[in-house]
Motif scaffolding. Structure first.
Motif, PDB file in Angstrom:
ATOM      1  N   UNK A  81      28.744  45.246  43.136  1.00 41.28           N
ATOM      2  CA  UNK A  81      30.015  45.329  43.694  1.00 41.28           C
ATOM      3  C   UNK A  81      31.210  44.461  43.180  1.00 41.28           C
ATOM      4  N   UNK A  82      30.374  43.154  42.705  1.00 42.21           N
ATOM      5  CA  UNK A  82      31.406  41.984  42.073  1.00 42.21           C
ATOM      6  C   UNK A  82      32.135  42.273  40.850  1.00 42.21           C
ATOM      7  N   UNK A  83      31.218  42.554  39.732  1.00 43.44           N
ATOM      8  CA  UNK A  83      31.837  43.093  38.578  1.00 43.44           C
ATOM      9  C   UNK A  83      32.753  44.475  38.662  1.00 43.44           C
ATOM     10  N   UNK A  84      32.632  45.314  39.965  1.00 44.85           N
ATOM     11  CA  UNK A  84      33.498  46.345  39.887  1.00 44.85           C
ATOM     12  C   UNK A  84      34.541  45.274  40.928  1.00 44.85           C
ATOM     13  N   UNK A  85      34.262  44.981  41.494  1.00 46.79           N
ATOM     14  CA  UNK A  85      36.297  43.554  42.190  1.00 46.79           C
ATOM     15  C   UNK A  85      36.524  43.516  41.217  1.00 46.79           C
ATOM     16  N   UNK A  86      35.907  42.434  40.595  1.00 50.98           N
ATOM     17  CA  UNK A  86      36.975  42.122  39.552  1.00 50.98           C
ATOM     18  C   UNK A  86      37.811  42.583  38.442  1.00 50.98           C
ATOM     19  N   UNK A  87      37.040  44.176  38.582  1.00 49.70           N
ATOM     20  CA  UNK A  87      38.051  45.232  38.046  1.00 49.70           C
ATOM     21  C   UNK A  87      39.115  45.557  38.436  1.00 49.70           C
ATOM     22  N   UNK A  88      38.948  45.878  39.843  1.00 45.47           N
ATOM     23  CA  UNK A  88      40.153  46.237  40.627  1.00 45.47           C
ATOM     24  C   UNK A  88      40.532  45.105  40.926  1.00 45.47           C
ATOM     25  N   UNK A  89      40.656  44.354  41.007  1.00 53.28           N
ATOM     26  CA  UNK A  89      41.392  43.093  40.967  1.00 53.28           C
ATOM     27  C   UNK A  89      42.442  42.752  39.835  1.00 53.28           C
ATOM     28  N   UNK A  90      41.690  42.906  38.957  1.00 51.98           N
ATOM     29  CA  UNK A  90      42.660  43.279  37.743  1.00 51.98           C
ATOM     30  C   UNK A  90      43.764  44.062  38.403  1.00 51.98           C
ATOM     31  N   UNK A  91      43.878  45.386  38.326  1.00 45.05           N
ATOM     32  CA  UNK A  91      44.159  46.595  38.541  1.00 45.05           C
ATOM     33  C   UNK A  91      45.996  45.627  39.647  1.00 45.05           C
ATOM     34  N   UNK A  92      44.906  45.115  40.820  1.00 38.76           N
ATOM     35  CA  UNK A  92      45.233  44.887  42.039  1.00 38.76           C
ATOM     36  C   UNK A  92      46.756  43.399  41.474  1.00 38.76           C
ATOM     37  N   UNK A  93      46.512  42.782  40.457  1.00 40.14           N
ATOM     38  CA  UNK A  93      47.839  41.643  39.991  1.00 40.14           C
ATOM     39  C   UNK A  93      48.571  43.035  38.958  1.00 40.14           C
ATOM     40  N   UNK A  94      48.186  43.667  38.633  1.00 37.34           N
ATOM     41  CA  UNK A  94      49.538  44.936  37.834  1.00 37.34           C
ATOM     42  C   UNK A  94      49.977  44.963  39.468  1.00 37.34           C
ATOM     43  N   UNK A  95      50.208  46.103  40.208  1.00 37.72           N
ATOM     44  CA  UNK A  95      50.416  46.689  41.287  1.00 37.72           C
ATOM     45  C   UNK A  95      50.800  45.464  41.849  1.00 37.72           C
ATOM     46  N   UNK A  96      50.560  44.251  41.754  1.00 39.83           N
ATOM     47  CA  UNK A  96      51.977  43.024  42.768  1.00 39.83           C
ATOM     48  C   UNK A  96      52.622  42.966  41.880  1.00 39.83           C
ATOM     49  N   UNK A  97      52.313  42.653  40.277  1.00 37.29           N
ATOM     50  CA  UNK A  97      53.646  42.301  39.774  1.00 37.29           C
ATOM     51  C   UNK A  97      54.450  43.545  39.355  1.00 37.29           C
ATOM     52  N   UNK A  98      53.570  44.938  39.041  1.00 38.55           N
ATOM     53  CA  UNK A  98      54.793  45.793  38.878  1.00 38.55           C
ATOM     54  C   UNK A  98      55.068  46.640  39.795  1.00 38.55           C
ATOM     55  N   UNK A  99      54.346  46.639  41.112  1.00 38.99           N
ATOM     56  CA  UNK A  99      55.346  48.354  41.765  1.00 38.99           C
ATOM     57  C   UNK A  99      56.836  47.509  42.985  1.00 38.99           C
ATOM     58  N   UNK A 100      56.483  46.039  43.303  1.00 39.83           N
ATOM     59  CA  UNK A 100      58.058  45.860  43.510  1.00 39.83           C
ATOM     60  C   UNK A 100      59.483  45.480  43.074  1.00 39.83           C
ATOM     61  N   UNK A 101      59.258  45.910  41.431  1.00 39.19           N
ATOM     62  CA  UNK A 101      59.963  46.422  40.344  1.00 39.19           C
ATOM     63  C   UNK A 101      60.447  47.356  40.157  1.00 39.19           C
ATOM     64  N   UNK A 102      59.620  48.529  40.599  1.00 40.05           N
ATOM     65  CA  UNK A 102      60.189  49.536  40.799  1.00 40.05           C
ATOM     66  C   UNK A 102      59.253  50.389  39.211  1.00 40.05           C
ATOM     67  N   UNK A 103      57.987  49.243  38.330  1.00 40.15           N
ATOM     68  CA  UNK A 103      57.680  49.740  37.114  1.00 40.15           C
ATOM     69  C   UNK A 103      56.459  50.884  37.570  1.00 40.15           C
TER      70      UNK A 103
END
Ligand SMILES: [Zn+2]
Length: 330
Positions: A15-37
């Protein structure tokens, strides 16, 4: 150690390893979604030197620690935000699974809660960065909450034994905080604001004078000009302030997912911590620079994440505290 303990520890590590991978994807979302990328475009590169980042430098948490937060090519500092979001997601996922006996309760309900927390993390950081929430993430949270309520009502109990939120709790939760927030943000606050705001008062005063008094022409022109200035200031400030529609939707989804008790506790956590933050901002602000409005979303999401762990229990304690104990029968 018995087999069940080993199984549980194994699941938690996964669960922890899966969680940090999801977290990595969340970083992408946080940076790209507001910019519409696009989220799927695969070209991670250094923000400073533009060098493409190799796969072995993209391992969540560990790569950042190995590189000590610096680009391998140019040595530029890599934002601590990456490791913060990744480790936070991993830890919150593990804590969520720890609430349940994963062997007998099954993995479905804790997994759904984790997916919800993941969306909350994105909303919180987005709102902090841009003072706006993306509609797609709000929709994701709402649909996930709806799906969870359906699944936990339909599936046989043995798959979702850990779920302590009933369908009624969820439906009441949908409205418990969102409707008061809607009322305060879009009805009561603008109404009060209308009576205390200097520009609005000035507009009303000048309009009345122009209508009722006989004024000399130059005086009337002066008043007309003042009216325009105040009206422009009113328009600049907008009709609503304080809460946005995003906050309302967020609390509706949060209540449907976590139940009304957690939604109420989350609102209290958010209001108290938000007020403390505002007081600190005010105390530290320069006199010539007024305090800017700040996003309320991070406080609401933090409140929802915290109350997903103990909101229901805390509210039950409070209700018990209020309830007068019955006089024991003789
Ligand atoms: Zn670089």
């Amino acid at each position: 150690m018995d087999f069940e303990t080993i199984m549980t520890i194994g699941i938690l590590v996964m669960v922890f390893l899966f969680g940090i991978c999801i977290g990595s994807f969340l970083n992408v979302c946080i940076f790209r979604l507001p910019a519409g990328e696009s989220l799927t475009k695969q070209n991670s590169h250094c923000m400073t030197c533009g060098a493409p980042i190799k796969w072995y430098d993209l391992i969540p948490v560990f790569s950042w620690l190995i590189l000590r937060g610096k680009c391998r090519a140019c040595g530029a500092k890599i934002s601590g935000r990456y490791i913060l979001v990744e480790s936070m997601t991993g830890i919150l996922f593990v804590l969520t699974f720890l609430r349940f006996d994963v062997i007998s309760d099954g993995l479905i309900y804790p997994a759904l809660l984790c997916l919800f927390i993941a969306g909350l993390i994105v909303i919180g950081f987005e709102d902090y960065d841009t003072q706006e929430m993306t509609v797609s993430v709000l929709m994701y949270l709402t649909l996930l909450a709806f799906f969870t309520r359906v699944i936990t009502s339909v599936l046989p109990l043995r798959f979702t034994r850990g779920c302590d939120i009933s369908l009624e709790d969820g439906i009441i939760g949908l409205f418990a905080v969102s409707v008061p927030l809607l009322f305060f943000g879009f009805v009561l606050t603008p109404l009060i604001y209308n009576f205390i705001d200097e520009d609005r008062k000035a507009v009303r005063r000048i309009r009345k004078r122009l209508k009722t008094e006989k004024l000399p022409v130059n005086e009337e022109q002066k008043l007309q000009k003042a009216l325009e200035t105040h009206a422009a200031a009113v328009k600049e400030k907008g009709m609503t302030f304080g809460f946005g529609m995003g906050d309302v939707m967020l609390m509706a989804a949060g209540g449907l997912m976590l139940g009304w008790k957690s939604a109420v506790v989350a609102a209290f956590i958010a209001i108290i911590s938000g007020a403390v933050y505002a007081a600190v901002l005010k105390a530290r602000a320069d006199t010539d620079k007024p305090v800017r409005a700040f996003a309320f979303g991070p406080f609401l999401t933090a409140g929802l994440i915290l109350s997903s762990f103990f909101g229901t229990q805390l509210m039950d304690l409070y209700i018990d505290f209020l309830t007068v104990p019955a006089i024991p029968a003789m």
